[in-house]
Design an enzyme around this catalytic site. Sequence first.
Site, PDB file in Angstrom:
ATOM      1  N   LYS A  84       0.901  -1.218  -0.014  1.00 44.16           N
ATOM      2  CA  LYS A  84      -0.065  -0.099   0.091  1.00 44.16           C
ATOM      3  C   LYS A  84       1.052   1.299   0.031  1.00 44.16           C
ATOM      4  O   LYS A  84       2.084   1.321   0.010  1.00 44.16           O
ATOM      5  CB  LYS A  84      -1.174   0.022   1.199  1.00 44.16           C
ATOM      6  CG  LYS A  84      -1.845  -1.221   1.293  1.00 44.16           C
ATOM      7  CD  LYS A  84      -2.891  -1.148   0.114  1.00 44.16           C
ATOM      8  CE  LYS A  84      -3.464  -2.831  -0.252  1.00 44.16           C
ATOM      9  NZ  LYS A  84      -4.071  -3.424   0.914  1.00 44.16           N
TER      10      LYS A  84
HETATM   11  C1  LIG Z   1      -5.077  -4.409   0.890  1.00 47.91           C
HETATM   12  C2  LIG Z   1      -6.675  -4.524   1.022  1.00 47.91           C
HETATM   13  C3  LIG Z   1      -7.339  -5.066   2.291  1.00 47.91           C
HETATM   14  C4  LIG Z   1      -6.619  -5.634   3.302  1.00 47.91           C
HETATM   15  O1  LIG Z   1      -5.511  -4.882   3.960  1.00 47.91           O
HETATM   16  P1  LIG Z   1      -4.733  -5.670   5.019  1.00 47.91           P
HETATM   17  O2  LIG Z   1      -4.129  -4.566   5.641  1.00 47.91           O
HETATM   18  O3  LIG Z   1      -3.914  -6.647   3.935  1.00 47.91           O
HETATM   19  O4  LIG Z   1      -5.634  -6.610   5.761  1.00 47.91           O
HETATM   20  C5  LIG Z   1      -8.663  -4.540   2.105  1.00 47.91           C
HETATM   21  N1  LIG Z   1      -9.217  -4.135   0.970  1.00 47.91           N
HETATM   22  C6  LIG Z   1      -8.763  -3.828  -0.039  1.00 47.91           C
HETATM   23  C7  LIG Z   1      -9.277  -3.222  -1.115  1.00 47.91           C
HETATM   24  C8  LIG Z   1      -7.132  -3.932  -0.215  1.00 47.91           C
HETATM   25  O5  LIG Z   1      -6.656  -3.649  -1.341  1.00 47.91           O
END
Ligand SMILES: *Cc1c(COP(=O)(O)O)cnc(C)c1O
Length: 374
Positions: free
Chosen positions: A184
């Site tokens: 992210k």
């Molecule tokens: C990455 C992601 C998540 C989950 O994030 P984590 O921190 O890995 O649990 C949820 N929704 C979307 C759209 C994502 O891209």
Amino acid sequence: MTNFLPFTRPTIDETMIQEVTEVLRSGWITSGPQVQSLEAELAAYIGGERHVRTLTSATGALEVALRVAGIGPGDEVLVPAMTFSASANVVHRVGASVRFVDVGLRSRNTTAEAFGQAISPKTKALMPVHFAGLAVDMDPVNQLAQKHGLRVIEDAAHAIGTSYQGRRIGSFGDLVCFSFHPNKNMTTIEGGAIVYANPADTPRIEQERWHGITKDAHGQVDVVAPGGKYNLADVAASLGRGQLRRLDEFNTQRRELIDQYFHRLESRVPADWLPERGDVGHSWHIFAPLLPFDQLGYTRLEFISRMKNKNIGVGIHYPCVPSLSFYKNLGHDAALYPNAARIGEQTVTLPLFPLMSRSDVDRVCDELLELTQC
Ligand SMILES: *Cc1c(COP(=O)(O)O)cnc(C)c1O
């Protein structure tokens, strides 16, 4: 031969490593002062006088948000058919069910209109997802929710640093969940946050996050709920603080690389291959064009392996959620969401991360244009 270019890679500088090392040496490595500082700094960054609690993932944050919103068995949550499966999975984890809605082909985002058409008597919440860092048009979504008495749980996993009409995502709205997974726009290795308006929600969030434990003014400890265990460690929070300091710079670099992608591709490929451009508020978590593999004469996996042979990493974000076994077995049908289904079949995530250069973008575009004969 050129080095392998992954589709993403976190930016961890020497200062961040130094700061993490200091926490490791400090004698206190789990939740503590670093977590409190990160939460305060996130609240200041996001603005809007909001409350922030960090957790070990966005998945955990979304699950806690659903519980805080009182969503449970018999309830239904509207979720876009194009998102990471976690958005829908958490709804089932709290015992509720999912009703999918389609997304715009180029925006990859849902609209108030699409949500409005899917509302049923069981609907208790809407879950807009700011796909790839492009803000959902939230004012109409929040108005719709208000009209029908629904909660809004924003999956803002892609949207730290995204703005909507000049306001940061998280600075307004109901319950907003961010992810700090390494892919992210900023990372705590694993981690997430829930951002909310009402301080009355704090005790419940803290109970869900940490064993349901409460402490009274005299220090007497009690357990008032079967809480979970989702607290972020100080080591992780310390990395997050360093990342947050550079987040705007990272997102500016992402936008500059996107300028180059569009510059190279816009005049060469059909318009519907490219995602919506958005405005300066777009934080460009991923760059994921659509390629019509049925017309190109090879499969997506072949494309990925050809790009890999050219030392370029390509990801897939995401399969259409109703097409996945768990959802298919519940009777969901991806064909009912034609845009999400097409995106799920055609999407390819090309390299995009702050440490890339414009010439890396050129190299990706050269190979893409050659493989697609555009
Ligand atoms: C990455 C992601 C998540 C989950 O994030 P984590 O921190 O890995 O649990 C949820 N929704 C979307 C759209 C994502 O891209």
